[in-house]
Design a protein around this motif. Sequence first.
Motif, PDB file in Angstrom:
ATOM      1  N   MET A 143      28.727 191.874  19.343  1.00  0.00           N
ATOM      2  CA  MET A 143      27.710 192.088  20.381  1.00  0.00           C
ATOM      3  C   MET A 143      28.317 191.939  21.770  1.00  0.00           C
ATOM      4  SD  MET A 143      24.357 190.113  19.009  1.00  0.00           S
ATOM      5  CE  MET A 143      24.040 190.048  17.267  1.00  0.00           C
ATOM      6  N   TRP A 144      29.111 190.881  21.946  1.00  0.00           N
ATOM      7  CA  TRP A 144      29.733 190.638  23.243  1.00  0.00           C
ATOM      8  C   TRP A 144      30.695 191.777  23.598  1.00  0.00           C
ATOM      9  CZ3 TRP A 144      28.588 188.187  27.355  1.00  0.00           C
ATOM     10  CH2 TRP A 144      29.540 187.881  28.321  1.00  0.00           C
ATOM     11  N   SER A 145      31.464 192.245  22.625  1.00  0.00           N
ATOM     12  CA  SER A 145      32.409 193.340  22.865  1.00  0.00           C
ATOM     13  C   SER A 145      31.690 194.623  23.263  1.00  0.00           C
ATOM     14  CB  SER A 145      33.259 193.597  21.610  1.00  0.00           C
ATOM     15  OG  SER A 145      34.036 192.482  21.312  1.00  0.00           O
ATOM     16  N   ILE A 146      30.591 194.930  22.579  1.00  0.00           N
ATOM     17  CA  ILE A 146      29.808 196.128  22.922  1.00  0.00           C
ATOM     18  C   ILE A 146      29.303 196.016  24.354  1.00  0.00           C
ATOM     19  CG2 ILE A 146      27.645 197.358  22.455  1.00  0.00           C
ATOM     20  CD1 ILE A 146      28.090 196.677  19.453  1.00  0.00           C
ATOM     21  N   PHE A 147      28.782 194.855  24.706  1.00  0.00           N
ATOM     22  CA  PHE A 147      28.255 194.632  26.052  1.00  0.00           C
ATOM     23  C   PHE A 147      29.359 194.787  27.099  1.00  0.00           C
ATOM     24  CE2 PHE A 147      26.805 191.408  29.327  1.00  0.00           C
ATOM     25  CZ  PHE A 147      25.832 192.214  29.882  1.00  0.00           C
ATOM     26  N   LEU A 148      30.510 194.157  26.872  1.00  0.00           N
ATOM     27  CA  LEU A 148      31.617 194.249  27.834  1.00  0.00           C
ATOM     28  C   LEU A 148      32.135 195.679  27.966  1.00  0.00           C
ATOM     29  CD1 LEU A 148      33.710 191.019  27.189  1.00  0.00           C
ATOM     30  CD2 LEU A 148      32.134 191.505  29.065  1.00  0.00           C
ATOM     31  N   ASP A 149      32.218 196.397  26.853  1.00  0.00           N
ATOM     32  CA  ASP A 149      32.653 197.800  26.913  1.00  0.00           C
ATOM     33  C   ASP A 149      31.733 198.609  27.817  1.00  0.00           C
ATOM     34  OD1 ASP A 149      34.748 197.296  25.202  1.00  0.00           O
ATOM     35  OD2 ASP A 149      33.799 198.229  23.449  1.00  0.00           O
ATOM     36  N   GLN A 150      30.445 198.356  27.729  1.00  0.00           N
ATOM     37  CA  GLN A 150      29.495 199.107  28.546  1.00  0.00           C
ATOM     38  C   GLN A 150      29.588 198.706  30.016  1.00  0.00           C
ATOM     39  OE1 GLN A 150      28.381 201.723  27.039  1.00  0.00           O
ATOM     40  NE2 GLN A 150      29.338 200.796  25.251  1.00  0.00           N
TER      41      GLN A 150
END
Length: 162
Positions: A143-150
Amino acid sequence: MRAAFVMHTHILRGSEIYVIMERCEDWLKFFYELASDLDLGPTQVVKKLQTRFKKEFERHLRERHRIVHAHERPSLVSRMVGVPPEDLDHPDFAKVYVDTVSMLAGLLHKVMGDQVEGKSAEEVLQAINVRRLEAVDRECFTMWSIFLDQINGLIDTKKLLK
């Protein structure tokens, strides 16, 4: 108490993922507005976040949908967890329950192998709990990785260097 806790956590899992996704969307909308005000050439990325969350956490999100909407058949886990305690003594249910647990035990053995081989019930439950917590940690990281990618895709980094 244990049955209530299991049912509670099972039902809330999908809802919590939706809440996290919605909070991330709100942050991305805020970052977009802030980046616009600072003339950083932002890109709308909320839909990308939704798509990735829905793809990555489809099973949990579908489970929430099944629980909330009566037109979808609940999963086996939802049905087993949702059985009222007074029905546990019914002979037909007891057979189904034992058969299901036996099937799940076989699957568990395939997945966990020697982690459960020859172990006591308490040791097996501890191993399952460790595995479950590891899965939760992976989900949080994802979840954190998806958020940071965005977030990284939202701002035109060339404009930051000016």
